[in-house]
Structures are given as structure tokens and as C-alpha cells.
Scaffold this motif. Sequence first.
Motif: not given
Length: 177
Positions: A75-92
Motif C-alpha cells: 500500500h505504498v505509493v510508488v509513482g503516478s500515471v496519467g494523461s496530458s493534453y499536448y497542445e503542440d500535437f493536438g492530442e491526448v
Amino acid sequence: MLLETQRLMIRSIRPSDEKAFIDMASDGSLTEIYGDCSECHKWMGEFIKEAMKLEMEDDPYHEYLAFAIEDQASHVVVGSVGSSYYEDFGEVGVTYFIGADYRGNGYAAEALKCFVEHMFARYNLKKLVATANVKNTASCKTLEKAGFFVVETKMYQDLFDETEELSNIYERTRTVV
């Protein structure tokens, strides 16, 4: 949100994750994403509040979505994962990091695979993108293990990069069955 893999839970960020994120920032794990983190203890609480707010909005095209990666056994937090909107690509695109003490265990690829499947199932996305400095071979391998492929190698400057550096641009397309 709560997703599970064999060893990990990918879950909503909580205010109680602040210390774990500060610790990972102090070991250099967040530098590639957020730049200089020497003052992160001053803003990490606000980042977590904003991440919680953005999760409630549930829009991958708006800034970012960030989630904690927790080891199921400890139950230890080992990191993070997620998404970001890349404006330069116009993609998630996808983002991730693993704390220095937890690297080399395959956690990033395991979490990223699960998260990518979630993103494709939840949102009407045709593809996801990612970038990785070619010198960061661990990140390149992680993306490839998660099913991403290089579509271009070019000079690229991400949000917190001081200069352009040679980077791989990755894509992963939705698989239709």
C-alpha cells in the motif's frame, strides 16, 4: 477511479499522497515532468487539489489527469500515471513516473498498459501520444512495452525542458476487436 493490475492499484490521488509525491520529487523522479522540484513542498498540496478537481471534470482534453500508482501488497505509493493534453500535437498523451526507490520492477509499464486500456475504453480516443528523450532509454523501453511505437525522432522541447533535445515521438492506436 480504481484500476487494478496483478501487483498495482491505479487510483485517484488523495491529499494523503502529498508526502509520497514530495519524496519522489526530492529524489528527482518528477524533474522531467515538472522541472525543478526543489520547492515542490510549497506547491504539491495545490497540485493534488487541482488533480482531484480535474478528475471530477473528467476531460482528458483539459490540461491533465493524474492518478497514484500504489503497490497492492505494501500500500505504498510508488509513482503516478496519467494523461496530458499536448497542445503542440493536438492530442491526448500519457505521463508517468516511478519513484527512484521503486524503479526496475516493471511498475511503469504495468501501470501504463492498464491505464492506456482504461483511456481507450472510457473516452472516444483513436490514439494516445507520448514523448521521451532518446537518452532516457528506460522511458523509451517502458513506452514500447506498453504498446507505443516511435513515429518520429526529432528535436523537441516539452513544457519544462530548458532546451530542445532529441526525442522520440510515440503513438499508440486504439485496437479494435
